[in-house]
Design a protein around this motif. Structure first.
Motif, PDB file in Angstrom:
ATOM      1  N   ARG A   1       0.735  -1.285   0.065  1.00 16.29           N
ATOM      2  CA  ARG A   1      -0.115  -0.030   0.010  1.00 16.29           C
ATOM      3  C   ARG A   1       0.764   1.199  -0.053  1.00 16.29           C
ATOM      4  O   ARG A   1       1.888   1.310   0.835  1.00 16.29           O
ATOM      5  CB  ARG A   1      -0.892  -0.083   1.178  1.00 16.29           C
ATOM      6  CG  ARG A   1      -1.985  -1.111   1.176  1.00 16.29           C
ATOM      7  CD  ARG A   1      -3.211  -0.850   2.349  1.00 16.29           C
ATOM      8  NE  ARG A   1      -4.054  -1.967   2.202  1.00 16.29           N
ATOM      9  CZ  ARG A   1      -5.123  -1.991   1.453  1.00 16.29           C
ATOM     10  NH1 ARG A   1      -5.422  -1.041   0.491  1.00 16.29           N
ATOM     11  NH2 ARG A   1      -5.830  -3.280   1.470  1.00 16.29           N
TER      12      ARG A   1
ATOM     13  N   GLN B   1      -1.712   5.861  -2.341  1.00 10.44           N
ATOM     14  CA  GLN B   1      -3.126   5.732  -2.974  1.00 10.44           C
ATOM     15  C   GLN B   1      -3.452   6.884  -3.898  1.00 10.44           C
ATOM     16  O   GLN B   1      -4.714   6.975  -4.151  1.00 10.44           O
ATOM     17  CB  GLN B   1      -4.373   5.142  -2.205  1.00 10.44           C
ATOM     18  CG  GLN B   1      -3.704   3.849  -1.437  1.00 10.44           C
ATOM     19  CD  GLN B   1      -5.184   3.194  -0.643  1.00 10.44           C
ATOM     20  OE1 GLN B   1      -5.471   3.710   0.257  1.00 10.44           O
ATOM     21  NE2 GLN B   1      -5.442   1.889  -1.092  1.00 10.44           N
TER      22      GLN B   1
ATOM     23  N   ARG C   1      -5.195   6.122  -7.339  1.00  7.81           N
ATOM     24  CA  ARG C   1      -6.344   5.783  -7.296  1.00  7.81           C
ATOM     25  C   ARG C   1      -7.562   6.837  -7.271  1.00  7.81           C
ATOM     26  O   ARG C   1      -8.549   6.708  -7.848  1.00  7.81           O
ATOM     27  CB  ARG C   1      -6.572   4.595  -6.110  1.00  7.81           C
ATOM     28  CG  ARG C   1      -8.228   3.917  -5.981  1.00  7.81           C
ATOM     29  CD  ARG C   1      -8.147   3.011  -4.724  1.00  7.81           C
ATOM     30  NE  ARG C   1      -6.929   1.940  -4.915  1.00  7.81           N
ATOM     31  CZ  ARG C   1      -7.211   0.814  -5.584  1.00  7.81           C
ATOM     32  NH1 ARG C   1      -8.452   0.811  -6.159  1.00  7.81           N
ATOM     33  NH2 ARG C   1      -6.459   0.079  -5.654  1.00  7.81           N
TER      34      ARG C   1
ATOM     35  N   ALA D   1      -0.140  -0.176  -8.973  1.00  8.24           N
ATOM     36  CA  ALA D   1       0.554  -1.564  -8.258  1.00  8.24           C
ATOM     37  C   ALA D   1       1.936  -0.784  -7.575  1.00  8.24           C
ATOM     38  O   ALA D   1       2.825  -0.569  -8.467  1.00  8.24           O
ATOM     39  CB  ALA D   1       0.761  -2.701  -8.787  1.00  8.24           C
TER      40      ALA D   1
ATOM     41  N   GLY E   1     -10.655  -2.739 -11.088  1.00 12.38           N
ATOM     42  CA  GLY E   1     -10.920  -3.588  -9.883  1.00 12.38           C
ATOM     43  C   GLY E   1      -9.844  -4.532  -9.699  1.00 12.38           C
ATOM     44  O   GLY E   1     -10.231  -5.399  -8.868  1.00 12.38           O
TER      45      GLY E   1
ATOM     46  N   ASP F   1      -7.081  -6.190  -7.674  1.00 12.76           N
ATOM     47  CA  ASP F   1      -6.357  -6.122  -6.053  1.00 12.76           C
ATOM     48  C   ASP F   1      -5.247  -7.127  -6.152  1.00 12.76           C
ATOM     49  O   ASP F   1      -5.493  -8.260  -5.970  1.00 12.76           O
ATOM     50  CB  ASP F   1      -7.769  -6.834  -5.065  1.00 12.76           C
ATOM     51  CG  ASP F   1      -7.382  -6.673  -3.902  1.00 12.76           C
ATOM     52  OD1 ASP F   1      -6.142  -6.112  -3.286  1.00 12.76           O
ATOM     53  OD2 ASP F   1      -8.016  -7.217  -2.817  1.00 12.76           O
TER      54      ASP F   1
ATOM     55  N   TYR G   1      -2.624  -6.548  -3.781  1.00 12.36           N
ATOM     56  CA  TYR G   1      -1.917  -6.266  -2.589  1.00 12.36           C
ATOM     57  C   TYR G   1      -1.486  -7.561  -1.995  1.00 12.36           C
ATOM     58  O   TYR G   1      -2.309  -8.426  -1.818  1.00 12.36           O
ATOM     59  CB  TYR G   1      -2.707  -5.520  -1.472  1.00 12.36           C
ATOM     60  CG  TYR G   1      -3.147  -4.180  -1.848  1.00 12.36           C
ATOM     61  CD1 TYR G   1      -2.268  -3.223  -1.967  1.00 12.36           C
ATOM     62  CD2 TYR G   1      -4.348  -3.501  -1.997  1.00 12.36           C
ATOM     63  CE1 TYR G   1      -2.329  -1.871  -2.143  1.00 12.36           C
ATOM     64  CE2 TYR G   1      -4.660  -2.244  -2.342  1.00 12.36           C
ATOM     65  CZ  TYR G   1      -3.606  -1.525  -2.577  1.00 12.36           C
ATOM     66  OH  TYR G   1      -3.825  -0.203  -2.751  1.00 12.36           O
TER      67      TYR G   1
END
Length: 313
Positions: free
Chosen positions: A200, A203, A206, A213, A268, A270, A272
């Motif tokens: 993380r 962000q 986003r 990433a 969408g 993900d 992480y």
């Protein structure tokens, strides 16, 4: 392909081997030449092709803090060697004790007793043993008394990259550090890659509509010069066209240097916690500080458009 870490993992019934020894960082086109030759000769002799390498890099043990930027971590090197047809990769943990081992002791312990070498293939500048005292002449002489032959292969491969300099890991590191990933790809025979876990970040991508990433790269990775690149992001076995940013995000007064990859036209995702790979195809522009978010967004949209075109997506 078998992978061994340490001599003790070599099977007791392992047969005769054709061996090549080296760091092979990046497994570039010069390395591919010597490894390919080892595989070819192993097939002709009915033996097994074995690559011997070391971890960590010997320079880090002999001169702590001098570890060169890595072009590929050990698991990636093993994958590339497997693609070349190698039967086994032996990774010898490099310790201070090993650095004190004489050339004669190394040959007896590794080549004769552990691998039962029938043939050893090396480049003309190969050195081994304490203080790199061993050379190809000594290796050849030792082989005469230990039932193995030595073949010296000319590794001088050249191209346009680096102004015609011979291909080497040092050349790739320089090209990557300069951001010339296209030239680095010529030497490697494929795009330069960095790997790591997605973590993380701030962000901001986003929030701006370009979720990225944030890749926590493997220690000592050879990360390209700050800038924006076209390339690919590979995660969970899927290779996705990407726009890649390397730098400190100067528009937001960042200080930490990051590698961030935006998977083009993907929604969408993900990622992480996943281990991912980022392949660098082309340099697009240098890192810039923009006067406004709108100016940044306009440039990011242009970066994505160019990356989409270059990756054929």
């Amino acid at each position: 392909m078998q992978r061994w870490r340490g001599l003790e993992e070599i099977p007791g019934d392992w047969g005769r081997s054709v061996v090549t020894i080296g760091s092979f960082d990046g497994v570039h086109r010069g390395h591919q030449l010597i490894i390919g030759r080892a595989v070819q000769r192993a097939r002709e002799l009915g033996a097994k092709a074995v690559v011997v390498t070391f971890d960590p890099h010997p320079s880090e043990v002999v001169r702590p803090g001098s570890h060169p930027p890595l072009l590929a971590p050990q698991p990636r090197r093993a994958e590339l060697m497997a693609e070349l047809g190698v039967d086994a990769v032996l990774v010898i943990p490099f310790t201070r004790e090993l650095s004190q081992q004489s050339a004669e002791e190394f040959v007896q312990q590794v080549l004769v007793e552990a691998l039962r070498a029938r043939l050893v293939i090396e480049g003309p500048n190969f050195r081994f043993g304490h203080k790199a005292a061993g050379n190809v002449a000594l290796l050849t002489e030792l082989g005469k008394g230990a039932d193995f032959e030595v073949e010296i292969l000319d590794l001088k491969v050249c191209g346009e990259a680096g102004g015609g300099d011979p291909f080497s890991s040092t050349l790739v590191r320089r090209l990557v550090a300069e951001g010339d990933v296209a030239a680095a790809a010529e030497v490697l025979g494929r795009p330069h890659r960095v790997e790591g876990e997605v973590v993380r970040g701030a962000q901001r991508g986003r929030e701006l509509g370009f979720p990225t990433a944030n890749v926590d790269t493997v220690p000592h990775s050879a990360v390209p010069a700050d800038g924006v690149y076209a390339g690919w992001l590979t995660a969970a076995g899927e290779r996705m066209p990407a726009a890649i940013s390397v730098g400190t995000n100067p528009t937001f007064d960042g200080t930490a240097r990051t590698v961030e990859a935006y998977a083009i036209d993907r929604v969408g995702l993900d990622l992480y916690g996943l281990h991912v790979a980022v392949d660098f195809l082309a340099y697009l522009r240098g890192m810039e500080k923009f006067d406004s978010i709108d100016a940044l967004l306009d440039r990011m949209a242009d970066d994505v458009k160019r990356a989409r075109e270059l990756t054929g997506s």
